[in-house]
Enzyme design. Structure first.
Site, PDB file in Angstrom:
ATOM      1  CG  ASP A 186      -2.063   0.983   1.090  1.00 59.75           C
ATOM      2  OD1 ASP A 186      -3.211   0.538   0.945  1.00 59.75           O
ATOM      3  OD2 ASP A 186      -1.799   2.221   1.118  1.00 59.75           O
ATOM      4  CB  ILE A 187       0.777   4.239  -2.156  1.00 60.81           C
ATOM      5  CG1 ILE A 187       1.871   5.101  -2.747  1.00 60.81           C
ATOM      6  CG2 ILE A 187      -0.474   5.047  -1.869  1.00 60.81           C
ATOM      7  CD1 ILE A 187       1.566   5.615  -4.141  1.00 60.81           C
ATOM      8  CG  ASN A 198     -12.636  -0.521   3.611  1.00 60.09           C
ATOM      9  OD1 ASN A 198     -13.120  -0.874   4.680  1.00 60.09           O
ATOM     10  ND2 ASN A 198     -11.429   0.005   3.513  1.00 60.09           N
ATOM     11  CD  GLN A 220     -14.740  -0.402  -2.907  1.00 57.84           C
ATOM     12  OE1 GLN A 220     -15.941  -0.595  -2.665  1.00 57.84           O
ATOM     13  NE2 GLN A 220     -14.095  -1.051  -3.872  1.00 57.84           N
ATOM     14  CB  SER A 221     -10.508   5.359  -1.574  1.00 57.34           C
ATOM     15  OG  SER A 221      -9.435   4.483  -1.344  1.00 57.34           O
ATOM     16  CG  HIS A 237      -8.629  -3.020  -2.456  1.00 57.91           C
ATOM     17  ND1 HIS A 237      -9.546  -2.338  -3.221  1.00 57.91           N
ATOM     18  CD2 HIS A 237      -8.502  -2.312  -1.317  1.00 57.91           C
ATOM     19  CE1 HIS A 237      -9.934  -1.253  -2.581  1.00 57.91           C
ATOM     20  NE2 HIS A 237      -9.332  -1.214  -1.412  1.00 57.91           N
ATOM     21  CG  HIS A 289      -6.764  -2.848   3.062  1.00 54.77           C
ATOM     22  ND1 HIS A 289      -6.063  -1.672   2.877  1.00 54.77           N
ATOM     23  CD2 HIS A 289      -7.971  -2.654   2.495  1.00 54.77           C
ATOM     24  CE1 HIS A 289      -6.831  -0.795   2.231  1.00 54.77           C
ATOM     25  NE2 HIS A 289      -7.993  -1.363   1.986  1.00 54.77           N
TER      26      HIS A 289
HETATM   27  P1  AMP Z   1      -9.763   1.427   0.226  1.00 48.49           P
HETATM   28  O1  AMP Z   1      -9.942   2.714   0.969  1.00 48.49           O
HETATM   29  O2  AMP Z   1     -10.170   0.222   1.028  1.00 48.49           O
HETATM   30  O3  AMP Z   1     -10.418   1.489  -1.140  1.00 48.49           O
HETATM   31  O4  AMP Z   1      -8.203   1.243   0.031  1.00 48.49           O
HETATM   32  C1  AMP Z   1      -7.499   1.741  -1.051  1.00 48.49           C
HETATM   33  C2  AMP Z   1      -6.038   1.682  -0.681  1.00 48.49           C
HETATM   34  O5  AMP Z   1      -5.285   1.834  -1.858  1.00 48.49           O
HETATM   35  C3  AMP Z   1      -5.592   2.773   0.284  1.00 48.49           C
HETATM   36  O6  AMP Z   1      -5.054   2.189   1.459  1.00 48.49           O
HETATM   37  C4  AMP Z   1      -4.534   3.548  -0.519  1.00 48.49           C
HETATM   38  O7  AMP Z   1      -3.455   3.993   0.275  1.00 48.49           O
HETATM   39  C5  AMP Z   1      -4.107   2.499  -1.535  1.00 48.49           C
HETATM   40  N1  AMP Z   1      -3.563   3.036  -2.779  1.00 48.49           N
HETATM   41  C6  AMP Z   1      -4.075   4.000  -3.570  1.00 48.49           C
HETATM   42  N2  AMP Z   1      -3.308   4.189  -4.648  1.00 48.49           N
HETATM   43  C7  AMP Z   1      -2.304   3.293  -4.563  1.00 48.49           C
HETATM   44  C8  AMP Z   1      -1.181   2.981  -5.380  1.00 48.49           C
HETATM   45  N3  AMP Z   1      -0.931   3.628  -6.536  1.00 48.49           N
HETATM   46  N4  AMP Z   1      -0.335   2.015  -4.981  1.00 48.49           N
HETATM   47  C9  AMP Z   1      -0.553   1.350  -3.816  1.00 48.49           C
HETATM   48  N5  AMP Z   1      -1.594   1.591  -3.003  1.00 48.49           N
HETATM   49  C10 AMP Z   1      -2.459   2.553  -3.366  1.00 48.49           C
END
Ligand code: AMP
Length: 118
Positions: A32-33, A90, A97-98, A103, A105
């Protein structure tokens, strides 16, 4: 509706880089970034699924088995089976969920506390 422009779709297409941990025909695991624990790795299926709900309800059995087997192989590779890890996925607005590509975690590397919700 699956958005082909989401960031994880772009990672799968090789359009943007990731810190890869593990990859199979069914899944990709990468760091995760914005890590929220000493170990914070995401595992995504290679198919186009919006969320856990979409994946669990509609993916073929081999994709579901392949994905979860890859999660298990990733936790083994990370060396976190002992002392433990947490899986979170999420779905939707209330869960914040973003990224609209399913995915999971993997969080590990410290005692994660008793509260699942902040
Ligand atoms: P969610 O909020 O459950 O949708 O989690 C999305 C996750 O993706 C978050 O923890 C972000 O930090 C992660 N994320 C977003 N862009 C990237 C990326 N380019 N590489 C790795 N992780 C990412």
């Amino acid at each position: 509706m699956y958005d082909q422009a989401n960031i994880f779709a772009r990672i799968l297409r090789g359009e943007i880089p990731c810190k890869r941990v593990y990859e199979t025909d069914h899944a990709l695991a990468f760091h995760d970034i914005q890590p929220q624990a000493p170990v914070h790795v995401l595992v995504i299926p290679k198919g186009a699924y919006v969320s856990a709900q979409d994946f669990s309800a509609t993916a073929p059995a081999d994709a579901i088995a392949g994905f979860w087997r890859a999660v298990a192989e990733t936790t083994a590779l990370l060396g976190v089976i002992e002392p433990g890890f947490r899986l979170i996925s999420n779905h939707g607005r209330d869960a914040l969920q973003s990224v609209p590509h399913f995915h999971v975690h993997i969080l590990a590397g410290k005692s994660l506390g008793v509260h699942l919700v902040p």
